[in-house]
Design an enzyme around this catalytic site. Structure first.
Site, mmCIF file in Angstrom:
data_model
loop_
_atom_site.group_PDB
_atom_site.id
_atom_site.type_symbol
_atom_site.label_atom_id
_atom_site.label_comp_id
_atom_site.label_asym_id
_atom_site.label_seq_id
_atom_site.Cartn_x
_atom_site.Cartn_y
_atom_site.Cartn_z
ATOM 1 N N SER A 43 0.693 -1.194 0.013
ATOM 2 C CA SER A 43 -0.025 0.178 0.024
ATOM 3 C C SER A 43 0.889 1.487 -0.007
ATOM 4 O O SER A 43 0.392 2.424 -0.391
ATOM 5 C CB SER A 43 -0.908 0.011 1.214
ATOM 6 O OG SER A 43 -0.180 0.035 2.579
ATOM 7 N N ASP A 333 -4.188 8.005 7.614
ATOM 8 C CA ASP A 333 -4.701 6.918 8.331
ATOM 9 C C ASP A 333 -4.102 6.319 9.405
ATOM 10 O O ASP A 333 -2.791 6.745 9.553
ATOM 11 C CB ASP A 333 -5.714 5.996 7.572
ATOM 12 C CG ASP A 333 -4.857 5.092 6.802
ATOM 13 O OD1 ASP A 333 -3.589 4.844 7.024
ATOM 14 O OD2 ASP A 333 -5.285 4.381 5.838
ATOM 15 N N HIS A 336 -0.853 4.817 7.393
ATOM 16 C CA HIS A 336 -0.264 5.335 6.170
ATOM 17 C C HIS A 336 -0.138 6.998 6.232
ATOM 18 O O HIS A 336 -0.870 7.564 6.761
ATOM 19 C CB HIS A 336 -1.051 5.262 4.776
ATOM 20 C CG HIS A 336 -1.429 3.734 4.590
ATOM 21 N ND1 HIS A 336 -2.587 3.210 5.141
ATOM 22 C CD2 HIS A 336 -0.770 2.932 4.004
ATOM 23 C CE1 HIS A 336 -2.506 1.962 4.632
ATOM 24 N NE2 HIS A 336 -1.460 1.590 4.048
#
Length: 359
Positions: A43, A333, A336
């Site tokens: 990610s 978040d 991240h």
């Protein structure tokens, strides 16, 4: 004889011409030195591939992407751009790198940069199985498919030249520890932490050999961030007063040391490879520990929702809690970084690891 004013104007014009020629020459060097950025990973570098597979590990909804161009969620796990987007821009190529599985892009756009990355994946196939995402071996299969398309689009000779000159970026590993080894039974019963690190490093080594065999010569192997400083880990660190979890940070440091040594080894073993270790740990740790120096105000909590444990769909459901100005926050978040943090990390990596690819 020229008057002073005319002489100054002429001198200024000449300097301007020299600077313009230098800029044109530099942009030519940049574009020919590295024609594309080709990305593998999780990610941290997924530009939206998970939007097109069956998994809950997605971020193609608000408030993700609210600060991206056009304010649209793309599948990037951030409020805006991710590190590889900034790297592509720094290399003079384009401002963002598209996801390979996104049907709104074609080989023309992929020829100057493409991401095969998948959020929630890892080196270990068992990690990608947790949330049914794209394993690393499958990313390599997509890369082979991409090479065939590139050969058809550019012609075989130019396509091979493009692959040779392109920068191949690898960024993953965090999920292997936080989503797999320390979260579910299985690998922890098979390996000690050190043995698991060696297991993962072995996969990384094999992957780099495979890339090289497919024509890649310029490769960046990414290290782990200070995993213990992610808001998700700090939120649950009650005994440590919600500070960074030192055990996870130590694991990251140990694994990074092994990857760094692997890089040194492979540069000797593989003829003609240009391989660097791109380590985000130090710069991210500095940002977390001295946020004011970088213009941040909040480090222990994220911008999205309550900022303590949400990511993905949980972030969306509680989006009305989200902060107004993400640039004040290190993390978007609970897992991240914000776009601003991604830009700082990318700038650091370009200067300290990747700049040599432009020479």
């Amino acid at each position: 004889m020229m008057k002073g004013g005319h002489a100054k104007k002429l001198l200024f014009t000449n300097i301007l011409c020299i600077l313009l020629l230098h800029w044109l020459d530099l942009s030519f060097v940049i574009s020919t030195k590295v024609p594309a950025i080709i990305v593998f990973g999780d990610s941290s570098v997924d530009a939206g591939n998970n939007n097109f597979i069956s998994t809950v590990a997605r971020s193609n909804f608000q408030p993700y992407g609210r600060d991206f161009m056009g304010g649209k969620p793309t599948g990037r796990f951030s409020n805006g751009r991710i590190a590889t987007d900034f790297i592509s821009e720094a290399f003079g190529i384009k401002p963002y790198i598209p996801a390979y599985l996104d049907p709104s892009y074609n080989i023309s756009q992929f020829s100057t940069g493409v991401s095969f990355a998948s959020a929630a994946t890892g080196y270990d196939n068992a990690t990608s199985d947790v949330l049914s995402v794209i394993p690393l071996w499958k990313q390599l299969e997509y890369y082979k498919e991409y090479q065939k398309k590139l050969g058809t689009y550019l012609g075989e000779k130019k396509a091979k030249d493009t692959i040779t000159k392109s920068l191949h970026v690898i960024s993953l590993g965090t999920n292997d520890f936080l989503e797999n080894y320390y979260a579910i039974p299985g690998r922890a019963s098979q390996y000690t932490p050190s043995q698991y690190q060696n297991f993962l490093a072995g996969i990384a080594e094999n992957f780099i050999h495979r890339l090289y065999d497919l024509g890649a010569k310029k490769i960046s192997l990414g290290g782990l961030p200070p995993m213990g400083c992610l808001p998700l880990e700090r939120t649950t660190n009650f005994a440590g007063g919600n500070d960074c979890v030192s055990n996870y940070n130590n694991i990251a440091l140990e694994f990074n040391d092994k990857l760094n040594k692997l890089t040194t080894k492979l540069k000797k073993d593989i003829p003609g490879v240009k391989l660097v270790f791109s380590n985000p740990y130090d710069i991210l740790f500095r940002v977390v520990k001295k946020p004011g120096q970088f213009g941040f105000q909040v480090t222990s909590m994220a911008c999205c929702a309550t900022g303590m444990f949400e990511m993905g769909y949980a972030c969306s459901r509680a989006s009305f809690f989200s902060c107004v100005d993400a640039s004040r926050y290190v993390f978007w978040d609970s897992f991240h970084p914000t776009e601003k943090t991604n830009g700082i990390v990318a700038n650091y990596l370009v200067k300290n690891a990747l700049a040599q690819f432009l020479h």
